[in-house]
Design a protein around this motif. Structure first.
Motif, PDB file in Angstrom:
ATOM      1  N   UNK A  31       0.828  -1.217   0.000  1.00 47.59           N
ATOM      2  CA  UNK A  31       0.000   0.000   0.000  1.00 47.59           C
ATOM      3  C   UNK A  31       0.856   1.259   0.000  1.00 47.59           C
ATOM      4  N   UNK A  32       1.930   1.261   0.791  1.00 48.60           N
ATOM      5  CA  UNK A  32       2.802   2.445   0.895  1.00 48.60           C
ATOM      6  C   UNK A  32       3.485   2.770  -0.440  1.00 48.60           C
ATOM      7  N   UNK A  33       3.806   1.743  -1.223  1.00 45.88           N
ATOM      8  CA  UNK A  33       4.625   1.939  -2.423  1.00 45.88           C
ATOM      9  C   UNK A  33       3.862   1.805  -3.744  1.00 45.88           C
ATOM     10  N   UNK A  34       2.537   1.673  -3.703  1.00 47.27           N
ATOM     11  CA  UNK A  34       1.793   1.360  -4.930  1.00 47.27           C
ATOM     12  C   UNK A  34       1.899   2.441  -6.008  1.00 47.27           C
ATOM     13  N   UNK A  35       2.161   3.682  -5.617  1.00 48.86           N
ATOM     14  CA  UNK A  35       2.255   4.759  -6.602  1.00 48.86           C
ATOM     15  C   UNK A  35       3.697   5.147  -6.929  1.00 48.86           C
ATOM     16  N   UNK A  36       4.669   4.380  -6.412  1.00 50.79           N
ATOM     17  CA  UNK A  36       6.072   4.674  -6.668  1.00 50.79           C
ATOM     18  C   UNK A  36       6.458   4.231  -8.077  1.00 50.79           C
ATOM     19  N   UNK A  37       7.306   5.013  -8.737  1.00 48.16           N
ATOM     20  CA  UNK A  37       7.929   4.580  -9.981  1.00 48.16           C
ATOM     21  C   UNK A  37       9.059   3.618  -9.641  1.00 48.16           C
ATOM     22  N   UNK A  38       9.435   2.769 -10.584  1.00 46.03           N
ATOM     23  CA  UNK A  38      10.554   1.852 -10.356  1.00 46.03           C
ATOM     24  C   UNK A  38      11.805   2.633  -9.953  1.00 46.03           C
ATOM     25  N   UNK A  39      12.072   3.743 -10.611  1.00 47.79           N
ATOM     26  CA  UNK A  39      13.270   4.527 -10.278  1.00 47.79           C
ATOM     27  C   UNK A  39      13.234   4.996  -8.823  1.00 47.79           C
TER      28      UNK A  39
END
Length: 93
Positions: A31-39
């Motif tokens: 949930x914390x990282x679902x909108x993070x880009x791979x970079x």
């Protein structure tokens, strides 16, 4: 570039686990990282690794001024033993 050479070597297990947990979000975002880009995930993982090698670069906002994708791949490869862009890499089963 950074003013002095930085020696990167395999991480101790405690740090390795922290880096691996962030990298796992590339394939299985929580949930914390679902909108993070791979970079962004790679930067976060590299910053955790840098706590061991050069603490001044353990801040993502500082780190991103000094690394490119190839350098991050190299740091994470040496620190974790995982080749991130290896076309021959088999997923763990």
């Amino acid at each position: 570039g950074w003013p002095k050479p930085i020696i990167v070597k395999p991480l101790v297990i405690k740090q390795f686990r922290r880096v691996a947990k962030v990298l796992d979000n590339i394939q299985n975002p929580d949930e914390e990282h679902k909108d993070f880009l791979v970079v962004d995930l790679l930067l976060k993982a590299t910053a955790i690794a840098m706590e061991t090698f050069e603490p001044k670069l353990s801040d993502v906002e500082v780190l991103e001024d000094y690394v490119d994708m190839q350098t991050m791949d190299h740091i994470l490869n040496v620190a974790t033993g995982v080749k991130l862009n290896d076309p021959n890499q088999n997923p763990a089963t």
